[in-house]
Motif scaffolding. Structure first.
Motif, PDB file in Angstrom:
ATOM      1  N   ASP A  91       7.259  13.718   2.375  1.00 17.50           N
ATOM      2  CA  ASP A  91       6.915  15.122   2.012  1.00 17.50           C
ATOM      3  C   ASP A  91       5.602  15.059   1.223  1.00 17.50           C
ATOM      4  N   CYS A  92       5.123  14.292   1.213  1.00 19.50           N
ATOM      5  CA  CYS A  92       3.787  14.151   0.237  1.00 19.50           C
ATOM      6  C   CYS A  92       2.401  13.348   0.953  1.00 19.50           C
ATOM      7  N   ILE A  93       2.381  13.693   2.306  1.00 16.67           N
ATOM      8  CA  ILE A  93       1.271  13.224   2.860  1.00 16.67           C
ATOM      9  C   ILE A  93       0.858  13.894   4.085  1.00 16.67           C
ATOM     10  N   ASP A 103      -4.650   8.365  -2.016  1.00 19.24           N
ATOM     11  CA  ASP A 103      -4.174   9.570  -2.110  1.00 19.24           C
ATOM     12  C   ASP A 103      -3.948  10.268  -0.759  1.00 19.24           C
ATOM     13  N   GLY A 104      -4.198   9.667   0.407  1.00 13.71           N
ATOM     14  CA  GLY A 104      -3.735  10.397   1.733  1.00 13.71           C
ATOM     15  C   GLY A 104      -5.101  11.441   2.074  1.00 13.71           C
ATOM     16  N   ASP A 141      -2.657  13.735   9.164  1.00 11.48           N
ATOM     17  CA  ASP A 141      -3.813  12.865   9.658  1.00 11.48           C
ATOM     18  C   ASP A 141      -3.663  11.666   9.114  1.00 11.48           C
ATOM     19  N   ALA A 142      -3.317  11.335   7.848  1.00  8.50           N
ATOM     20  CA  ALA A 142      -3.125  10.285   7.037  1.00  8.50           C
ATOM     21  C   ALA A 142      -2.029   9.416   7.500  1.00  8.50           C
ATOM     22  N   CYS A 143      -0.848  10.257   7.792  1.00  9.69           N
ATOM     23  CA  CYS A 143       0.243   9.586   8.320  1.00  9.69           C
ATOM     24  C   CYS A 143       0.244   8.699   9.496  1.00  9.69           C
ATOM     25  N   LEU A 144      -0.759   9.544  10.580  1.00  8.52           N
ATOM     26  CA  LEU A 144      -1.106   9.156  11.832  1.00  8.52           C
ATOM     27  C   LEU A 144      -1.969   7.662  11.795  1.00  8.52           C
ATOM     28  N   ARG A 145      -2.845   7.807  10.788  1.00  8.94           N
ATOM     29  CA  ARG A 145      -3.940   6.819  10.411  1.00  8.94           C
ATOM     30  C   ARG A 145      -3.001   5.644  10.330  1.00  8.94           C
ATOM     31  N   LEU A 189       0.896  -1.366  -0.119  1.00 10.82           N
ATOM     32  CA  LEU A 189      -0.034  -0.021  -0.181  1.00 10.82           C
ATOM     33  C   LEU A 189       0.953   1.157   0.207  1.00 10.82           C
ATOM     34  N   TYR A 190       0.756   1.905  -0.904  1.00  9.61           N
ATOM     35  CA  TYR A 190       1.433   3.363  -1.079  1.00  9.61           C
ATOM     36  C   TYR A 190       0.407   4.555  -0.748  1.00  9.61           C
ATOM     37  N   VAL A 191       0.676   5.283   0.320  1.00 15.13           N
ATOM     38  CA  VAL A 191      -0.278   6.375   0.750  1.00 15.13           C
ATOM     39  C   VAL A 191       0.398   7.887   0.552  1.00 15.13           C
ATOM     40  N   GLY A 192      -0.225   8.558  -0.017  1.00 16.15           N
ATOM     41  CA  GLY A 192       0.113   9.869  -0.377  1.00 16.15           C
ATOM     42  C   GLY A 192       1.019   9.987  -1.754  1.00 16.15           C
TER      43      GLY A 192
END
Length: 211
Positions: A165-167, A140-141, A170-174, A113-116
């Protein structure tokens, strides 16, 4: 009266001249000794004066020695590049920069899975993952997709990549909390570039145990 004073004045002047001449002689000897010391240390006085107002340091090393050192450095780098791979370990990529068979075998059938990241890079990122035999799912984050969808995808993937650098925060914490809950590997990337993702897959293929 005046003749006596004139005689004393003349005697004083002669004494001062004698002392001056003696001082000049001492200074000339000191200058000569200083020039000798400067010559022995490789410092040459300039043409501006006896000692030179701006002495310049003369490099005692021959130019030939410098050139030899440069050649040795280049040769050393070439030798390191020619060091053969360790026995029992396959190279990560071939001369064309494509993943080796060993790397593909390590990651074949894996799902990531790639987020952001950037939308324009997604196609290239999937192509890179496919070259390693892996499947890539992108989120897409939170730009258009709901962040909650990350929780639905996490159980089915082996690893999650996040370009820091592209997330969004909130998405990173999730992602981090979800990876901890489902015991999934979390791999932060320095940026959203293709090379950063490819290097991460290469490292992962080296560290992955045989399946």
């Amino acid at each position: 009266m005046h003749s006596g004073r004139d005689g004393q004045r003349e005697a004083m002047l002669k004494a001062m001249i004698t002392a001056r001449d003696a001082r000049i002689d001492v200074l000339e000897k000191e200058v000569a000794a200083l020039k000798t010391r400067l010559a022995s240390t490789g410092i040459a006085p300039s043409e501006g004066g006896p000692l030179g107002e701006n002495p310049r340091k003369v490099d005692p090393r021959p130019q030939r020695t410098v050139e030899i050192a440069r050649v040795k450095r280049r040769t050393g780098e070439a030798d390191r590049k020619r060091v053969p791979a360790q026995p029992g370990r396959q190279p990560v990529s071939n001369e064309a920069g494509e993943p080796s068979r060993a790397s593909k075998a390590m990651l074949a059938g894996r799902s990531f899975l790639y987020v952001g990241g950037r939308d324009c890079q997604v196609v290239h990122l999937r192509r890179i993952a496919s070259a390693f035999g892996a499947n890539l799912i992108h989120h897409d984050g939170g730009l258009r997709e709901a962040v909650s969808r990350i929780d639905n995808v996490l159980p089915s993937v082996d690893c999650v990549f996040c370009p820091i650098d592209c997330i969004s925060h909130d998405a990173c914490l999730r992602v981090k909390s979800g990876c901890k809950k489902w015991e999934k590997a979390f791999v932060p990337l320095r940026n959203g570039s293709k090379s950063s993702f490819e290097k991460a897959l290469q490292t992962l293929s080296e560290e992955s145990p045989d399946r």
